[in-house]
Every structure is written in structure tokens, then in C-alpha cells.
Enzyme design. Structure first.
Site, PDB file in Angstrom:
ATOM      1  N   ASN A   9      -6.567 -20.595  63.298  1.00 23.23           N
ATOM      2  CA  ASN A   9      -6.550 -19.132  63.355  1.00 23.23           C
ATOM      3  C   ASN A   9      -6.909 -18.615  61.966  1.00 23.23           C
ATOM      4  O   ASN A   9      -6.093 -18.665  61.062  1.00 23.23           O
ATOM      5  CB  ASN A   9      -5.139 -18.670  63.774  1.00 23.23           C
ATOM      6  CG  ASN A   9      -4.984 -17.158  63.751  1.00 23.23           C
ATOM      7  OD1 ASN A   9      -5.968 -16.428  63.630  1.00 23.23           O
ATOM      8  ND2 ASN A   9      -3.747 -16.684  63.857  1.00 23.23           N
ATOM      9  N   TRP A  10      -8.140 -18.160  61.840  1.00 21.21           N
ATOM     10  CA  TRP A  10      -8.618 -17.727  60.511  1.00 21.21           C
ATOM     11  C   TRP A  10      -8.083 -16.359  60.116  1.00 21.21           C
ATOM     12  O   TRP A  10      -8.315 -15.900  59.004  1.00 21.21           O
ATOM     13  CB  TRP A  10     -10.148 -17.711  60.494  1.00 21.21           C
ATOM     14  CG  TRP A  10     -10.763 -19.069  60.389  1.00 21.21           C
ATOM     15  CD1 TRP A  10     -10.108 -20.267  60.353  1.00 21.21           C
ATOM     16  CD2 TRP A  10     -12.162 -19.370  60.273  1.00 21.21           C
ATOM     17  NE1 TRP A  10     -11.015 -21.286  60.237  1.00 21.21           N
ATOM     18  CE2 TRP A  10     -12.288 -20.769  60.184  1.00 21.21           C
ATOM     19  CE3 TRP A  10     -13.326 -18.601  60.240  1.00 21.21           C
ATOM     20  CZ2 TRP A  10     -13.526 -21.405  60.052  1.00 21.21           C
ATOM     21  CZ3 TRP A  10     -14.551 -19.228  60.123  1.00 21.21           C
ATOM     22  CH2 TRP A  10     -14.648 -20.622  60.026  1.00 21.21           C
ATOM     23  N   LYS A  11      -7.445 -15.658  61.037  1.00 20.96           N
ATOM     24  CA  LYS A  11      -6.919 -14.307  60.762  1.00 20.96           C
ATOM     25  C   LYS A  11      -8.040 -13.441  60.164  1.00 20.96           C
ATOM     26  O   LYS A  11      -9.160 -13.522  60.630  1.00 20.96           O
ATOM     27  CB  LYS A  11      -5.681 -14.408  59.871  1.00 20.96           C
ATOM     28  CG  LYS A  11      -4.638 -15.360  60.493  1.00 20.96           C
ATOM     29  CD  LYS A  11      -3.298 -15.311  59.849  1.00 20.96           C
ATOM     30  CE  LYS A  11      -2.352 -16.265  60.564  1.00 20.96           C
ATOM     31  NZ  LYS A  11      -1.012 -16.242  60.028  1.00 20.96           N
ATOM     32  N   HIS A  96      -0.057 -12.742  69.068  1.00 20.11           N
ATOM     33  CA  HIS A  96       0.346 -13.271  67.755  1.00 20.11           C
ATOM     34  C   HIS A  96       1.378 -12.321  67.133  1.00 20.11           C
ATOM     35  O   HIS A  96       1.282 -11.104  67.291  1.00 20.11           O
ATOM     36  CB  HIS A  96      -0.881 -13.409  66.849  1.00 20.11           C
ATOM     37  CG  HIS A  96      -0.581 -14.189  65.604  1.00 20.11           C
ATOM     38  ND1 HIS A  96       0.041 -13.620  64.521  1.00 20.11           N
ATOM     39  CD2 HIS A  96      -0.762 -15.498  65.310  1.00 20.11           C
ATOM     40  CE1 HIS A  96       0.210 -14.564  63.593  1.00 20.11           C
ATOM     41  NE2 HIS A  96      -0.269 -15.710  64.048  1.00 20.11           N
ATOM     42  N   GLU A  98       1.676 -11.205  64.304  1.00 20.45           N
ATOM     43  CA  GLU A  98       1.101 -10.174  63.426  1.00 20.45           C
ATOM     44  C   GLU A  98       0.550  -8.995  64.231  1.00 20.45           C
ATOM     45  O   GLU A  98       0.423  -7.891  63.695  1.00 20.45           O
ATOM     46  CB  GLU A  98       0.023 -10.805  62.521  1.00 20.45           C
ATOM     47  CG  GLU A  98       0.671 -11.679  61.451  1.00 20.45           C
ATOM     48  CD  GLU A  98      -0.220 -12.783  60.887  1.00 20.45           C
ATOM     49  OE1 GLU A  98      -1.445 -12.751  61.107  1.00 20.45           O
ATOM     50  OE2 GLU A  98       0.330 -13.693  60.226  1.00 20.45           O
ATOM     51  N   GLU A 166       5.663 -20.047  67.829  1.00 23.69           N
ATOM     52  CA  GLU A 166       5.427 -19.685  66.435  1.00 23.69           C
ATOM     53  C   GLU A 166       6.617 -18.903  65.884  1.00 23.69           C
ATOM     54  O   GLU A 166       6.645 -17.663  65.959  1.00 23.69           O
ATOM     55  CB  GLU A 166       4.173 -18.813  66.336  1.00 23.69           C
ATOM     56  CG  GLU A 166       2.892 -19.527  66.663  1.00 23.69           C
ATOM     57  CD  GLU A 166       1.794 -19.168  65.669  1.00 23.69           C
ATOM     58  OE1 GLU A 166       1.140 -20.077  65.180  1.00 23.69           O
ATOM     59  OE2 GLU A 166       1.640 -17.972  65.366  1.00 23.69           O
ATOM     60  N   GLY A 172       3.140 -18.320  57.438  1.00 21.25           N
ATOM     61  CA  GLY A 172       2.513 -17.643  56.300  1.00 21.25           C
ATOM     62  C   GLY A 172       3.077 -18.032  54.950  1.00 21.25           C
ATOM     63  O   GLY A 172       4.021 -18.810  54.842  1.00 21.25           O
ATOM     64  N   SER A 214       3.056 -22.729  59.214  1.00 22.10           N
ATOM     65  CA  SER A 214       2.971 -23.577  58.010  1.00 22.10           C
ATOM     66  C   SER A 214       2.651 -25.038  58.307  1.00 22.10           C
ATOM     67  O   SER A 214       3.139 -25.934  57.617  1.00 22.10           O
ATOM     68  CB  SER A 214       4.266 -23.481  57.192  1.00 22.10           C
ATOM     69  OG  SER A 214       4.478 -22.160  56.766  1.00 22.10           O
ATOM     70  N   GLY A 235      -2.786 -21.687  60.592  1.00 22.71           N
ATOM     71  CA  GLY A 235      -3.311 -20.517  59.891  1.00 22.71           C
ATOM     72  C   GLY A 235      -4.014 -20.924  58.603  1.00 22.71           C
ATOM     73  O   GLY A 235      -5.147 -21.410  58.619  1.00 22.71           O
TER      74      GLY A 235
END
Ligand code: PGA
Length: 254
Positions: A9-11, A96, A98, A166, A172, A214, A235
Site C-alpha cells: 500500500n503505497w498510500k 483503511h 486512514e 490492521e 505507521g 509495521s 505500508g
């Protein structure tokens, strides 16, 4: 044997197309060699057009990081499942933390899952708690999230959904700590029980459960060997090809 799944997941990164291309190409070099792993890269929407040209074969696939439940129309800023398919995506991350943090509800997540399935995309749906309290409130929260996902789809489609556990506290650079294999195992068992209640035993055992938070080249072997999971949602480490390649190799060997 079913392939393991590792999703990058490149965000909201990288900024430049050039970098997206070189990162993807480097990952593809490893990903396309592996027999036991399905590698999926979920870049920002704008990079899909660049990366779809680099796809060849099926060992590395593309995914969206979100979608909107309508197919087309007056929905400023949104991207539909049909558009993702046209850009050669076969997966889509939904729910997600976020996104949930900025207002996405369980109802929204359910609508997105339904629409992803309708378009033939494989939804990778995230669930997880902000804090892991001793009283077990977090289990009730996860139950609610999982219930919402499966309430909107037919039993026939249940095992087309991939779930990603998650825990927000482990995600993160500001993560409180890494999850232990016990944390993951315990929650995976709870989630599996919830799934059995919701969709029945046979489909529940077929639903693939990933872990995310992580994950790196140091902890991945322990996680894959000791926890009953089908792979990972990665991530930060997915933007570093050497690190991500080591993760992919470790999962392939497991
Ligand atoms: P991280 O992110 O690997 O950087 O902790 C995981 C995720 O949010 O999917």
C-alpha cells in the site's frame, strides 16, 4: 496450495511518476520470480495509468487504494470500480483506517465492498482497533466492522473478500509498538470465529486473512511462520524495493 498474498500500500507516495515506475519495476523483478506469492501493488490512483503499461503476466497485480460505490456520475473526487478495472487493477483496498479516520463509516465500507465485487475486483478490507484494551472492547469493534462487511453480500461471494487485520496502534511511523505474534494469532482466531457465525464454517475457513502494521524484513518471517495468516498488507516497507523484496522472499519460502 493457495498462494500467499503480499500487498504494497503505497498510500500518498511517491510524488513523481518516474519514481513510481522505477519502484514498481524493481518490485516486479522479485515478484515475478515467486511461485508462492501473489504480489499486489496499490499505488495512488494517478500512478495506475503509468504502471499498467509495466504489467505483464500475473505474478504482480495492481490495486486501487479505495473506490466509490457508484459507477459514474456527479461524485467529485471519486473513482469507481469500473475505472479501476479499466486501468488493469484487479484488487482494491477498502476501509483503511486512514480513510475511516476521515469519516468513512461501516456503511460506506459495506457499499464499497459490494460494488467492488460487482465490478469483479477483489476487495481487501481493513479492520482493526485503535487501542487494545484489557476489557476486550476492541473485539466488539472488530465484530461490528466485520459484520458490516458481510451484511451486504451474499454467502456465495463471502470468500471473494480478503480481510486485513490492521491494528491502528501498530501502523505507521508513529506506531506504539509492533504487534506480537500472540496479538495477531489471538485476533485472527476471534475474526475466524466471527466469520463462522456470519457466513458458516466452510466459507469462513476459505476467507483469506492478512496482517498489516509495521511489517518489515525483520519481523515478517516470525509472523508468517507463527500466525495463521494468508499474507500481509505492507505500508512503508513497500516503497523500498530491497526491503520489500526480502519480505516477498521470506513469504515465498514459508
Ligand atoms: P505500515 O502501514 O506498514 O507503514 O505500518 C501499513 C498500512 O497502513 O497498511
Amino acid at each position: 496450495m493457495q498462494k500467499k498474498i503480499v500487498v504494497g500500500n503505497w498510500k500518498m507516495a511517491p510524488i513523481y511518476q518516474r519514481e513510481a515506475k522505477s519502484t514498481f519495476s524493481a518490485i516486479k523483478k522479485t515478484g515475478s520470480l515467486l511461485r508462492n506469492v501473489q504480489t499486489v501493488i496499490a499505488p495512488p490512483f494517478v500512478h495506475l495509468s503509468t504502471l499498467k503499461g509495466l504489467l505483464a503476466g500475473h505474478r504482480v497485480a495492481l490495486g486501487g487504494q479505495d473506490l466509490f460505490w457508484e459507477k459514474e456520475g456527479a461524485h467529485t473526487g471519486e473513482v469507481s470500480g469500473a475505472m479501476l478495472v479499466d486501468y488493469k487493477a484487479s484488487y482494491v483496498i477498502i476501509g483503511h483506517s486512514e480513510k475511516r479516520e476521515r469519516g468513512e463509516t461501516d456503511v460506506d465500507v459495506a457499499k464499497k465492498v459490494k460494488s467492488a465485487l460487482k465490478e469483479g475486483l477483489t476487495p481487501i478490507v481493513c479492520v482493526g482497533e485503535r487501542v487494545r484494551d484489557d476489557g476486550g472492547t476492541y473485539i466488539r469493534l472488530i465484530r461490528k466492522q466485520v459484520q458490516a462487511i458481510f451484511s451486504s453480500i451474499s454467502a456465495r461471494n463471502a470468500d471473494k473478500v480478503i480481510l486485513a487485520y490492521e491494528p491502528i496502534w501498530a501502523i505507521g511511523k508513529d506506531a506504539k509498538r509492533e504487534a506480537t505474534t500472540e496479538d495477531i494469532t489471538e485476533t485472527a482466531i476471534y475474526i475466524r470465529r466471527i466469520l463462522i457465525d456470519l457466513v458458516g464454517k466452510a466459507p469462513a475457513t476459505r476467507i483469506q486473512l492478512l496482517y498489516g502494521g509495521s511489517v518489515n524484513d525483520k519481523n515478517v518471517s516470525d509472523y508468517i511462520e507463527k500466525c495463521d495468516i494468508a499474507g500481509f498488507l505492507v505500508g512503508r516497507a513497500s516503497l523500498k524495493p530491497p526491503v520489500f523484496s526480502r519480505i516477498l522472499h521470506s513469504v515465498d519460502k514459508a
